[in-house]
Design an enzyme around this catalytic site. Structure first.
Site, PDB file in Angstrom:
ATOM      1  N   ASP A   9      -1.066   5.394   8.263  1.00  0.00           N
ATOM      2  CA  ASP A   9      -2.327   4.954   8.218  1.00  0.00           C
ATOM      3  C   ASP A   9      -2.254   3.897   9.429  1.00  0.00           C
ATOM      4  O   ASP A   9      -1.558   2.563   9.532  1.00  0.00           O
ATOM      5  CB  ASP A   9      -3.234   5.224   7.151  1.00  0.00           C
ATOM      6  CG  ASP A   9      -2.522   3.704   6.490  1.00  0.00           C
ATOM      7  OD1 ASP A   9      -1.924   2.957   6.578  1.00  0.00           O
ATOM      8  OD2 ASP A   9      -3.200   3.920   5.418  1.00  0.00           O
ATOM      9  N   HIS A  10      -4.119   2.711   8.840  1.00  0.00           N
ATOM     10  CA  HIS A  10      -3.628   1.887   9.728  1.00  0.00           C
ATOM     11  C   HIS A  10      -3.112   0.620   8.923  1.00  0.00           C
ATOM     12  O   HIS A  10      -2.768  -0.237  10.007  1.00  0.00           O
ATOM     13  CB  HIS A  10      -5.535   1.087   9.617  1.00  0.00           C
ATOM     14  CG  HIS A  10      -5.518   0.948   8.095  1.00  0.00           C
ATOM     15  ND1 HIS A  10      -6.574   2.144   7.376  1.00  0.00           N
ATOM     16  CD2 HIS A  10      -6.115   0.295   7.524  1.00  0.00           C
ATOM     17  CE1 HIS A  10      -6.333   2.248   6.262  1.00  0.00           C
ATOM     18  NE2 HIS A  10      -6.092   1.349   6.141  1.00  0.00           N
ATOM     19  N   CYS A  65       2.686   3.999   5.246  1.00  0.00           N
ATOM     20  CA  CYS A  65       0.785   3.396   4.755  1.00  0.00           C
ATOM     21  C   CYS A  65       1.158   2.392   4.735  1.00  0.00           C
ATOM     22  O   CYS A  65       2.137   1.563   4.908  1.00  0.00           O
ATOM     23  CB  CYS A  65       0.708   4.627   4.028  1.00  0.00           C
ATOM     24  SG  CYS A  65       1.044   4.756   1.836  1.00  0.00           S
ATOM     25  N   THR A  67       1.506   1.005   0.782  1.00  0.00           N
ATOM     26  CA  THR A  67       2.590   0.619  -0.079  1.00  0.00           C
ATOM     27  C   THR A  67       3.483   2.147   0.387  1.00  0.00           C
ATOM     28  O   THR A  67       4.856   2.161  -0.533  1.00  0.00           O
ATOM     29  CB  THR A  67       1.884   0.792  -1.645  1.00  0.00           C
ATOM     30  OG1 THR A  67       0.878   3.000  -1.028  1.00  0.00           O
ATOM     31  CG2 THR A  67       0.506   0.065  -1.852  1.00  0.00           C
ATOM     32  N   HIS A  98      22.170  13.845  -2.469  1.00  0.00           N
ATOM     33  CA  HIS A  98      21.087  14.317  -3.801  1.00  0.00           C
ATOM     34  C   HIS A  98      19.892  14.910  -3.045  1.00  0.00           C
ATOM     35  O   HIS A  98      20.105  16.044  -3.815  1.00  0.00           O
ATOM     36  CB  HIS A  98      21.435  13.389  -4.775  1.00  0.00           C
ATOM     37  CG  HIS A  98      21.991  12.826  -5.442  1.00  0.00           C
ATOM     38  ND1 HIS A  98      22.364  12.074  -6.169  1.00  0.00           N
ATOM     39  CD2 HIS A  98      23.733  12.527  -4.444  1.00  0.00           C
ATOM     40  CE1 HIS A  98      23.766  11.743  -6.131  1.00  0.00           C
ATOM     41  NE2 HIS A  98      25.133  11.833  -5.077  1.00  0.00           N
ATOM     42  N   HIS A 133      23.831  19.685  -6.206  1.00  0.00           N
ATOM     43  CA  HIS A 133      22.288  19.414  -5.385  1.00  0.00           C
ATOM     44  C   HIS A 133      21.497  19.952  -5.006  1.00  0.00           C
ATOM     45  O   HIS A 133      20.255  20.073  -4.830  1.00  0.00           O
ATOM     46  CB  HIS A 133      22.832  17.889  -4.660  1.00  0.00           C
ATOM     47  CG  HIS A 133      23.397  16.567  -4.987  1.00  0.00           C
ATOM     48  ND1 HIS A 133      23.246  16.094  -6.707  1.00  0.00           N
ATOM     49  CD2 HIS A 133      24.508  16.366  -5.358  1.00  0.00           C
ATOM     50  CE1 HIS A 133      24.027  15.065  -6.887  1.00  0.00           C
ATOM     51  NE2 HIS A 133      25.742  15.456  -5.451  1.00  0.00           N
TER      52      HIS A 133
HETATM   53  C1  RB5 Z   1      -4.748   1.028   2.612  1.00  0.00           C
HETATM   54  O1  RB5 Z   1      -5.881  -0.497   2.232  1.00  0.00           O
HETATM   55  C2  RB5 Z   1      -3.985   1.348   1.641  1.00  0.00           C
HETATM   56  O2  RB5 Z   1      -4.464   2.297   0.336  1.00  0.00           O
HETATM   57  C3  RB5 Z   1      -2.965   2.829   2.608  1.00  0.00           C
HETATM   58  O3  RB5 Z   1      -2.076   2.341   3.538  1.00  0.00           O
HETATM   59  C4  RB5 Z   1      -2.156   2.824   1.417  1.00  0.00           C
HETATM   60  O4  RB5 Z   1      -1.480   2.662   0.166  1.00  0.00           O
HETATM   61  C5  RB5 Z   1      -2.387   4.067   0.297  1.00  0.00           C
HETATM   62  O5  RB5 Z   1      -1.012   4.271  -0.858  1.00  0.00           O
END
Ligand code: RB5
Length: 146
Positions: A9-10, A65, A67, A98, A133
């Site tokens: 994503d961005h 993304c 996180t 695994h 596994h």
């Molecule tokens: C975008 O702001 C953020 O929410 C996304 O990149 C991600 O971390 C979602 O889990």
């Protein structure tokens, strides 16, 4: 050479471009499922596009993304996807050995570039061990009650 799928994503765009350069240098045939701009977007649509391709080809992919959590949640809704959010090289090695993980998820806002590259290489270079596994992987998707 192996085809490898990648999407973000961005929040993951910059890291994705860095990883793509390293992957191209390693000789992978890359399929980029977007996003291609820094404009705010919704991560699930990119996760689903990549996972459909990975399932269809029995291939491997990388999702990025902010996180890595949202991408991994969306990816693991696919019955044929075993997505692993990794924050260390050890996670990457063990999830290949695994869990036979076929999608690596990274968080660009929590994992530095050098570590992300090391995690990616560990993921790509580690083989599944099979045996007990595989038996456990066969139980991942819930079975209808008999
Ligand atoms: C975008 O702001 C953020 O929410 C996304 O990149 C991600 O971390 C979602 O889990």
């Amino acid at each position: 050479m192996e085809t490898l799928h990648i999407a973000c994503d961005h929040a993951g765009l910059e890291l994705k471009e860095t990883l793509k350069t390293a992957l191209a240098a390693r000789g992978f045939n890359l399929v980029d499922h977007g996003t291609r701009s820094a404009e705010s977007c919704d991560y699930p649509q990119y996760a689903h596009a990549l996972c459909a391709a990975v399932e269809a080809e029995n291939g491997r992919g990388i999702l990025i993304c902010g996180t890595g959590i949202g991408m991994s949640m969306a990816a693991n809704r696919h019955a044929g996807i075993r997505a692993a959010l990794c924050t260390t090289e050890l996670h990457a090695r063990l999830t290949r050995r695994h869990n036979n993980a076929n999608v690596l998820c990274l968080g660009a806002r929590v994992t530095g570039v050098e570590l992300a590259l090391a995690i990616m290489n560990a993921f790509l270079d580690t083989d599944f061990e099979g045996g007990r596994h595989q038996r456990r992987i066969d139980q991942l998707n819930p079975q209808p009650a008999r």
